[in-house]
Design a protein around this motif. Structure first.
Motif, PDB file in Angstrom:
ATOM      1  N   ASN A  20       0.824  -1.204   0.000  1.00 10.59           N
ATOM      2  CA  ASN A  20       0.000   0.000   0.000  1.00 10.59           C
ATOM      3  C   ASN A  20       0.860   1.256   0.000  1.00 10.59           C
ATOM      4  N   SER A  21       0.634   2.119  -0.982  1.00 12.37           N
ATOM      5  CA  SER A  21       1.180   3.465  -0.914  1.00 12.37           C
ATOM      6  C   SER A  21       0.060   4.356  -0.382  1.00 12.37           C
ATOM      7  N   TYR A  22       0.280   5.642  -0.358  1.00 16.60           N
ATOM      8  CA  TYR A  22      -0.740   6.554   0.152  1.00 16.60           C
ATOM      9  C   TYR A  22      -1.982   6.564  -0.725  1.00 16.60           C
ATOM     10  N   TYR A  23      -1.798   6.446  -2.024  1.00 17.02           N
ATOM     11  CA  TYR A  23      -2.888   6.615  -2.979  1.00 17.02           C
ATOM     12  C   TYR A  23      -3.316   5.328  -3.685  1.00 17.02           C
ATOM     13  N   SER A  24      -2.502   4.287  -3.650  1.00 15.36           N
ATOM     14  CA  SER A  24      -2.788   3.098  -4.449  1.00 15.36           C
ATOM     15  C   SER A  24      -2.401   1.814  -3.723  1.00 15.36           C
ATOM     16  N   THR A  25      -2.887   0.689  -4.263  1.00 21.70           N
ATOM     17  CA  THR A  25      -2.559  -0.633  -3.760  1.00 21.70           C
ATOM     18  C   THR A  25      -2.013  -1.456  -4.916  1.00 21.70           C
ATOM     19  N   THR A  26      -0.876  -2.118  -4.691  1.00 23.16           N
ATOM     20  CA  THR A  26      -0.273  -3.007  -5.673  1.00 23.16           C
ATOM     21  C   THR A  26      -0.421  -4.429  -5.167  1.00 23.16           C
ATOM     22  N   ILE A  27      -0.807  -5.348  -6.066  1.00 22.82           N
ATOM     23  CA  ILE A  27      -1.075  -6.727  -5.703  1.00 22.82           C
ATOM     24  C   ILE A  27      -0.132  -7.642  -6.460  1.00 22.82           C
ATOM     25  N   LEU A  28       0.578  -8.517  -5.736  1.00 25.54           N
ATOM     26  CA  LEU A  28       1.410  -9.556  -6.345  1.00 25.54           C
ATOM     27  C   LEU A  28       0.575 -10.814  -6.438  1.00 25.54           C
ATOM     28  N   LEU A  29       0.446 -11.339  -7.660  1.00 27.24           N
ATOM     29  CA  LEU A  29      -0.346 -12.540  -7.897  1.00 27.24           C
ATOM     30  C   LEU A  29       0.541 -13.783  -7.880  1.00 27.24           C
ATOM     31  N   ALA A  30      -0.062 -14.944  -7.695  1.00 25.78           N
ATOM     32  CA  ALA A  30       0.674 -16.200  -7.583  1.00 25.78           C
ATOM     33  C   ALA A  30       1.488 -16.516  -8.830  1.00 25.78           C
ATOM     34  N   ASP A  31       1.101 -15.980  -9.988  1.00 26.66           N
ATOM     35  CA  ASP A  31       1.853 -16.240 -11.219  1.00 26.66           C
ATOM     36  C   ASP A  31       3.021 -15.285 -11.423  1.00 26.66           C
ATOM     37  N   GLY A  32       3.307 -14.417 -10.431  1.00 22.04           N
ATOM     38  CA  GLY A  32       4.447 -13.510 -10.518  1.00 22.04           C
ATOM     39  C   GLY A  32       4.175 -12.204 -11.232  1.00 22.04           C
ATOM     40  N   THR A  33       2.910 -11.956 -11.587  1.00 20.72           N
ATOM     41  CA  THR A  33       2.549 -10.685 -12.211  1.00 20.72           C
ATOM     42  C   THR A  33       1.967  -9.749 -11.160  1.00 20.72           C
ATOM     43  N   LEU A  34       1.819  -8.469 -11.548  1.00 19.88           N
ATOM     44  CA  LEU A  34       1.315  -7.453 -10.631  1.00 19.88           C
ATOM     45  C   LEU A  34       0.059  -6.805 -11.179  1.00 19.88           C
ATOM     46  N   LYS A  35      -0.828  -6.431 -10.283  1.00 20.97           N
ATOM     47  CA  LYS A  35      -1.960  -5.570 -10.616  1.00 20.97           C
ATOM     48  C   LYS A  35      -1.929  -4.391  -9.660  1.00 20.97           C
ATOM     49  N   THR A  36      -2.608  -3.316 -10.041  1.00 21.48           N
ATOM     50  CA  THR A  36      -2.588  -2.097  -9.253  1.00 21.48           C
ATOM     51  C   THR A  36      -3.941  -1.416  -9.334  1.00 21.48           C
ATOM     52  N   VAL A  37      -4.264  -0.638  -8.289  1.00 17.52           N
ATOM     53  CA  VAL A  37      -5.556   0.041  -8.245  1.00 17.52           C
ATOM     54  C   VAL A  37      -5.439   1.295  -7.390  1.00 17.52           C
ATOM     55  N   GLY A  38      -6.240   2.307  -7.728  1.00 17.37           N
ATOM     56  CA  GLY A  38      -6.246   3.557  -6.966  1.00 17.37           C
ATOM     57  C   GLY A  38      -5.834   4.739  -7.816  1.00 17.37           C
ATOM     58  N   SER A  39      -5.184   5.696  -7.162  1.00 20.33           N
ATOM     59  CA  SER A  39      -4.794   6.940  -7.823  1.00 20.33           C
ATOM     60  C   SER A  39      -3.424   6.816  -8.481  1.00 20.33           C
ATOM     61  N   ASN A  40      -3.271   7.489  -9.610  1.00 20.21           N
ATOM     62  CA  ASN A  40      -1.999   7.547 -10.323  1.00 20.21           C
ATOM     63  C   ASN A  40      -1.376   8.934 -10.191  1.00 20.21           C
ATOM     64  N   LEU A  41      -1.773   9.683  -9.142  1.00 19.36           N
ATOM     65  CA  LEU A  41      -1.356  11.072  -8.967  1.00 19.36           C
ATOM     66  C   LEU A  41       0.153  11.251  -9.056  1.00 19.36           C
ATOM     67  N   ILE A  42       0.914  10.385  -8.436  1.00 19.90           N
ATOM     68  CA  ILE A  42       2.368  10.512  -8.479  1.00 19.90           C
ATOM     69  C   ILE A  42       3.012   9.305  -9.149  1.00 19.90           C
ATOM     70  N   GLY A  43       2.248   8.616  -9.987  1.00 21.46           N
ATOM     71  CA  GLY A  43       2.780   7.511 -10.773  1.00 21.46           C
ATOM     72  C   GLY A  43       2.826   6.176 -10.071  1.00 21.46           C
ATOM     73  N   THR A  44       2.184   6.054  -8.902  1.00 18.91           N
ATOM     74  CA  THR A  44       2.305   4.810  -8.143  1.00 18.91           C
ATOM     75  C   THR A  44       1.552   3.626  -8.764  1.00 18.91           C
ATOM     76  N   LEU A  45       0.725   3.863  -9.780  1.00 19.29           N
ATOM     77  CA  LEU A  45       0.085   2.728 -10.444  1.00 19.29           C
ATOM     78  C   LEU A  45       1.078   1.958 -11.310  1.00 19.29           C
ATOM     79  N   GLY A  46       2.154   2.591 -11.742  1.00 20.04           N
ATOM     80  CA  GLY A  46       3.179   1.900 -12.511  1.00 20.04           C
ATOM     81  C   GLY A  46       2.752   1.463 -13.893  1.00 20.04           C
ATOM     82  N   ILE A  47       1.723   2.095 -14.441  1.00 17.52           N
ATOM     83  CA  ILE A  47       1.186   1.674 -15.732  1.00 17.52           C
ATOM     84  C   ILE A  47       1.815   2.402 -16.918  1.00 17.52           C
ATOM     85  N   GLY A  48       2.696   3.359 -16.643  1.00 16.36           N
ATOM     86  CA  GLY A  48       3.407   4.045 -17.716  1.00 16.36           C
ATOM     87  C   GLY A  48       2.558   4.988 -18.533  1.00 16.36           C
TER      88      GLY A  48
END
Length: 193
Positions: A125-153
């Protein structure tokens, strides 16, 4: 036994008050603890897999809020649990949609389940978003991208209310977050931030 010391303006020491201390004090009822995470919202998992929270918006005394807890991550505004069934549940502030349930509804006593996640192993958890590590080694993210914490480019996407894949990363084995950053470690020992 879990102990805490330092600032306590939000009841984050779990000592039943908001008085800071320079000496370790036992956190009320936090015996048989196997894992904990700190922030203004605090949490712990006991050996019986029960999940407990206290601190900002919750209170100065630990309260059990979930069972079957495998992992948790706390932050300055919220806390998320991963259950053994791979689901993610959050408590605290959801004002940026970071609970991933499709809403902005916050909850301080009853955990809210993230949508469409059934194979999580870790959360960060960052202040604005949540990053999830999945069992297959990939990541998902949700929330605000205000300071780029979603990591979606993509800076034109300001937020997402449903977990979205983080591109270009695979074979991730661990994740961590600060208020404004997310860091991922892959199986080769490479670190991404």
């Amino acid at each position: 036994q879990l102990y805490g010391w330092g600032g306590n303006q939000y009841g984050q020491l779990g000592t039943g008050d908001t008085i800071g201390t320079i000496s370790p004090r036992p956190v009320i009822g936090m015996t048989n603890v196997r894992y904990y995470s700190t922030g203004y919202v605090m949490g712990a998992i006991k050996n019986d897999n029960s999940g407990w929270v206290w601190g900002s918006g919750i209170g100065a005394t630990p309260t059990q809020v979930i069972t079957n807890a495998k992992f948790l991550d706390a932050s300055s505004t919220n806390i998320s649990f991963v259950k053994y069934d791979g689901t993610v549940w959050s408590i605290g502030s959801n004002t940026s949609g970071n609970f991933g349930d499709g809403s902005y509804n916050s909850a301080n006593t009853i955990p809210i389940q993230m949508q469409n996640i059934t194979n999580a192993v870790r959360v960060a958890n960052s202040y604005y978003s949540t990053t999830i590590l999945l069992a297959d080694g990939t990541l998902k993210t949700v929330g605000s991208n205000l300071i780029g914490t979603l990591g979606i480019g993509n800076a034109s996407i300001t937020e997402t209310l449903s977990p979205s894949p983080i591109p270009l990363l695979s074979n991730i084995i661990d994740i961590k977050a600060t208020t404004q950053n997310v860091i991922a470690l892959d199986a080769n020992g490479d670190v991404y931030t």
